[in-house]
Motif scaffolding. Structure first.
Motif, PDB file in Angstrom:
ATOM      1  N   THR A 106      38.749 -87.386  78.480  1.00 44.60           N
ATOM      2  CA  THR A 106      38.659 -88.227  77.272  1.00 44.60           C
ATOM      3  C   THR A 106      38.539 -87.413  75.992  1.00 44.60           C
ATOM      4  O   THR A 106      38.545 -87.983  74.904  1.00 44.60           O
ATOM      5  N   ASP A 107      38.445 -86.075  76.107  1.00 49.74           N
ATOM      6  CA  ASP A 107      38.242 -85.297  74.885  1.00 49.74           C
ATOM      7  C   ASP A 107      39.455 -85.329  73.965  1.00 49.74           C
ATOM      8  O   ASP A 107      39.321 -85.453  72.749  1.00 49.74           O
ATOM      9  N   TRP A 162      28.535 -89.270  73.363  1.00 51.47           N
ATOM     10  CA  TRP A 162      29.342 -89.371  74.580  1.00 51.47           C
ATOM     11  C   TRP A 162      29.534 -88.012  75.238  1.00 51.47           C
ATOM     12  O   TRP A 162      29.445 -87.875  76.451  1.00 51.47           O
ATOM     13  N   PHE A 163      29.768 -86.971  74.448  1.00 51.56           N
ATOM     14  CA  PHE A 163      30.104 -85.680  75.024  1.00 51.56           C
ATOM     15  C   PHE A 163      28.848 -84.894  75.386  1.00 51.56           C
ATOM     16  O   PHE A 163      28.457 -83.956  74.704  1.00 51.56           O
ATOM     17  N   GLY A 164      28.279 -85.311  76.519  1.00 56.05           N
ATOM     18  CA  GLY A 164      27.181 -84.561  77.123  1.00 56.05           C
ATOM     19  C   GLY A 164      27.540 -84.226  78.549  1.00 56.05           C
ATOM     20  O   GLY A 164      26.801 -84.567  79.483  1.00 56.05           O
ATOM     21  N   PRO A 165      28.686 -83.538  78.766  1.00 59.71           N
ATOM     22  CA  PRO A 165      29.103 -83.265  80.147  1.00 59.71           C
ATOM     23  C   PRO A 165      28.147 -82.334  80.874  1.00 59.71           C
ATOM     24  O   PRO A 165      27.541 -81.454  80.269  1.00 59.71           O
ATOM     25  N   LYS A 166      28.045 -82.550  82.175  1.00 60.76           N
ATOM     26  CA  LYS A 166      27.230 -81.665  83.013  1.00 60.76           C
ATOM     27  C   LYS A 166      28.123 -80.514  83.461  1.00 60.76           C
ATOM     28  O   LYS A 166      29.208 -80.742  83.973  1.00 60.76           O
ATOM     29  N   GLY A 167      27.672 -79.285  83.275  1.00 59.92           N
ATOM     30  CA  GLY A 167      28.553 -78.155  83.536  1.00 59.92           C
ATOM     31  C   GLY A 167      27.940 -77.088  84.407  1.00 59.92           C
ATOM     32  O   GLY A 167      27.209 -77.366  85.357  1.00 59.92           O
ATOM     33  N   PHE A 168      28.230 -75.817  84.051  1.00 61.16           N
ATOM     34  CA  PHE A 168      27.890 -74.701  84.914  1.00 61.16           C
ATOM     35  C   PHE A 168      26.390 -74.513  85.080  1.00 61.16           C
ATOM     36  O   PHE A 168      25.936 -74.093  86.140  1.00 61.16           O
ATOM     37  N   ALA A 169      25.620 -74.774  84.031  1.00 61.96           N
ATOM     38  CA  ALA A 169      24.171 -74.634  84.174  1.00 61.96           C
ATOM     39  C   ALA A 169      23.662 -75.580  85.252  1.00 61.96           C
ATOM     40  O   ALA A 169      22.844 -75.199  86.102  1.00 61.96           O
ATOM     41  N   THR A 209      47.405 -84.949  76.066  1.00 63.60           N
ATOM     42  CA  THR A 209      47.212 -86.149  76.880  1.00 63.60           C
ATOM     43  C   THR A 209      45.851 -86.099  77.566  1.00 63.60           C
ATOM     44  O   THR A 209      45.049 -85.200  77.337  1.00 63.60           O
ATOM     45  N   VAL A 210      45.620 -87.084  78.447  1.00 64.86           N
ATOM     46  CA  VAL A 210      44.360 -87.132  79.196  1.00 64.86           C
ATOM     47  C   VAL A 210      44.362 -86.182  80.385  1.00 64.86           C
ATOM     48  O   VAL A 210      43.351 -86.052  81.071  1.00 64.86           O
ATOM     49  N   PHE A 212      33.857 -78.722  79.006  1.00 63.37           N
ATOM     50  CA  PHE A 212      34.638 -79.851  79.498  1.00 63.37           C
ATOM     51  C   PHE A 212      34.947 -80.866  78.395  1.00 63.37           C
ATOM     52  O   PHE A 212      35.359 -81.990  78.670  1.00 63.37           O
ATOM     53  N   ALA A 213      34.728 -80.458  77.163  1.00 62.10           N
ATOM     54  CA  ALA A 213      35.119 -81.265  76.003  1.00 62.10           C
ATOM     55  C   ALA A 213      35.772 -80.341  74.981  1.00 62.10           C
ATOM     56  O   ALA A 213      35.507 -80.407  73.805  1.00 62.10           O
ATOM     57  N   SER A 214      36.652 -79.463  75.478  1.00 59.12           N
ATOM     58  CA  SER A 214      37.181 -78.391  74.638  1.00 59.12           C
ATOM     59  C   SER A 214      38.008 -78.896  73.474  1.00 59.12           C
ATOM     60  O   SER A 214      38.116 -78.234  72.445  1.00 59.12           O
ATOM     61  N   ALA A 215      38.605 -80.064  73.587  1.00 61.68           N
ATOM     62  CA  ALA A 215      39.391 -80.593  72.472  1.00 61.68           C
ATOM     63  C   ALA A 215      38.505 -81.005  71.310  1.00 61.68           C
ATOM     64  O   ALA A 215      38.967 -81.111  70.181  1.00 61.68           O
ATOM     65  N   ILE A 216      37.222 -81.232  71.575  1.00 60.10           N
ATOM     66  CA  ILE A 216      36.289 -81.582  70.507  1.00 60.10           C
ATOM     67  C   ILE A 216      35.754 -80.326  69.835  1.00 60.10           C
ATOM     68  O   ILE A 216      35.783 -80.181  68.619  1.00 60.10           O
ATOM     69  N   VAL A 217      35.234 -79.388  70.632  1.00 59.54           N
ATOM     70  CA  VAL A 217      34.602 -78.204  70.048  1.00 59.54           C
ATOM     71  C   VAL A 217      35.593 -77.109  69.718  1.00 59.54           C
ATOM     72  O   VAL A 217      35.240 -76.128  69.072  1.00 59.54           O
ATOM     73  N   GLY A 218      36.851 -77.240  70.143  1.00 59.99           N
ATOM     74  CA  GLY A 218      37.822 -76.181  69.936  1.00 59.99           C
ATOM     75  C   GLY A 218      38.890 -76.482  68.911  1.00 59.99           C
ATOM     76  O   GLY A 218      39.869 -75.740  68.816  1.00 59.99           O
TER      77      GLY A 218
END
Length: 417
Positions: A377-378, A333-340, A24-25, A131-137
């Motif tokens: 949204t991932d 779309w998946f350019g989340p801002k993260g730890f860096a 889910t979301v 923060f887009a783990s469903a895409i890259v994982g």
């Protein structure tokens, strides 16, 4: 100790809800962010954390190092050499465009001076697929898309850091927190790369001595020991730890695939723990006062950075490639801002430049909005690729299978133009 208890409760809830979140979301990342905000001074007042607290920079720094170390292990160097074009386009064109246009938005909308505005653009330029783990994982998502996002996010942190340091030096008098001379920056980056590549080679050479070697149950600790030594060495020598972490992960996977395979479950778990801890601490900074300090123009700049600037920049960089239209839109779309961005934002705040607080406020709000938008949204977007199973769950794909299976697939040739 209250923060430790809160972290334990949040971790338990996240694990119990992780199956639901994967379908889910609902987002486990968002859960820790909200948990940190709930116990902060702005709400329940159970923990008292300020941006200059040592725990903030320490947890963000450790989390970014751990994530980059494990991300580096997912990079297949031979296949990357054969299929470097799309990641190179994203890094060489997409990232500079995002940097410039975010800086323009921060100047004209948020009212920052030119140097500080472009400093904000540099801080927010790196992306983070955590923060887009469903895409890259998920292995069912096209391998070329996963590799594009992973390689882009793994390399852009190190590329952004020199620009951030130089702009901090140019923004005005600093508190001496960072050394920003171009020569110093170049040496730190080079030293980080050298340490990141050489240390795994030395450890691999030691393992090959006749009287040395790790027994199977302790083999996962070999990469962990390498990472710990590397982290300490970087901070003792002032080498760039993020470039070192990513290069060390890639080098370790290349010279010792068996060590990489044995470490992967432990490494993924440790990186998740570090990520959740950093999110909890960062969430504690998101008080109502912080959101109230940002001007309407600042909010407009944040929304533009997330919803227009990043997508448009990456789409422009991928023009003329054979990546399918769906994959281009998802990557954009998946350019989340993260730890860096968290770590670099803290560098800005602690630098003491004239408008450091205003810049950090804009950066922090943008990161918070990005985490909410992208981590929620991932899963729905991943399901558009007809993903039915969860990576890492019996019957599902392999989350670590981020390398392309064929050259055509990695270059996006499997899809239409």
């Amino acid at each position: 100790m209250v923060l430790v208890a809160v972290f334990g409760v949040a971790l338990l809830v996240a694990v119990l809800l992780s199956g639901l979140a994967a379908r889910t979301v609902l987002s486990t990342s968002l859960l820790f962010l909200a948990g940190g905000a709930l116990v902060s001074d702005g709400f329940l007042g159970l923990v008292h954390i300020t941006p200059d607290s040592g725990i903030v920079s320490a947890t963000a720094d450790l989390a970014l190092f751990a994530v980059l170390f494990t991300d580096g292990m997912h990079v297949s160097l031979p296949k990357l050499r054969a299929n470097w074009r799309n990641p190179a386009r994203a890094l060489g064109l997409g990232m500079p465009l995002a940097f410039v246009f975010t800086g323009l938005a921060a100047h004209f909308l948020a009212g920052l001076d030119w140097t500080t505005a472009f400093l904000v653009g540099a801080v927010l330029a790196p992306t983070d697929p955590v923060f887009a783990s469903a895409i890259v994982g998920r292995s069912e998502v096209p391998a070329g898309l996963r590799q594009l996002l992973n390689v882009e996010s793994g390399v852009n942190d190190g590329l952004a850091l020199p620009v951030v340091l130089v702009l901090i030096a140019a923004a005005g008098p600093t508190a001496g927190v960072v050394e920003s001379a171009p020569g110093v920056i170049a040496i730190e980056l080079l030293l980080g790369l050298v340490l990141g590549i050489s240390l795994p080679l030395i450890v691999d050479a030691l393992v090959r001595f006749r009287l040395l070697g790790a027994e199977p149950k302790l083999q996962p600790l070999l990469p962990l020991a390498t990472g710990i030594i590397l982290y300490a060495a970087c901070h003792l020598t002032h080498a760039n730890p993020y470039l070192a972490a990513f290069s060390a992960g890639a080098a370790l996977a290349h010279v010792s695939p068996e060590a990489q395979a044995s470490f992967e479950p432990l490494g993924e778990a440790l990186s998740e723990l570090a990520k959740f801890a950093a999110l909890l601490v960062f969430g504690a900074l998101l008080t109502p006062r912080l959101f109230g300090d940002l001007s309407p123009g600042g909010y407009a700049a944040v929304l533009l950075a997330i919803f227009l600037i990043r997508p448009a920049s990456l789409l422009l960089s991928l023009l003329g490639t054979r990546v399918s239209r769906k994959e281009k839109l998802v990557a954009a779309w998946f350019g989340p801002k993260g730890f860096a961005s968290v770590v670099y934002g803290l560098l800005v705040l602690q630098s003491g430049i004239p408008r450091a607080k205003e810049a950090f406020t804009l950066i922090a709000v943008c990161i918070a909005f990005s985490i909410i938008a992208h981590s929620s949204t991932d899963v729905p977007i991943a399901r558009a690729f007809d993903v039915e199973e969860i990576a890492g769950v019996p019957g599902g794909g392999d989350a670590a299978d981020t390398a392309p299976t064929t050259a055509a697939e990695a270059d996006g040739t499997a899809g239409g133009p």
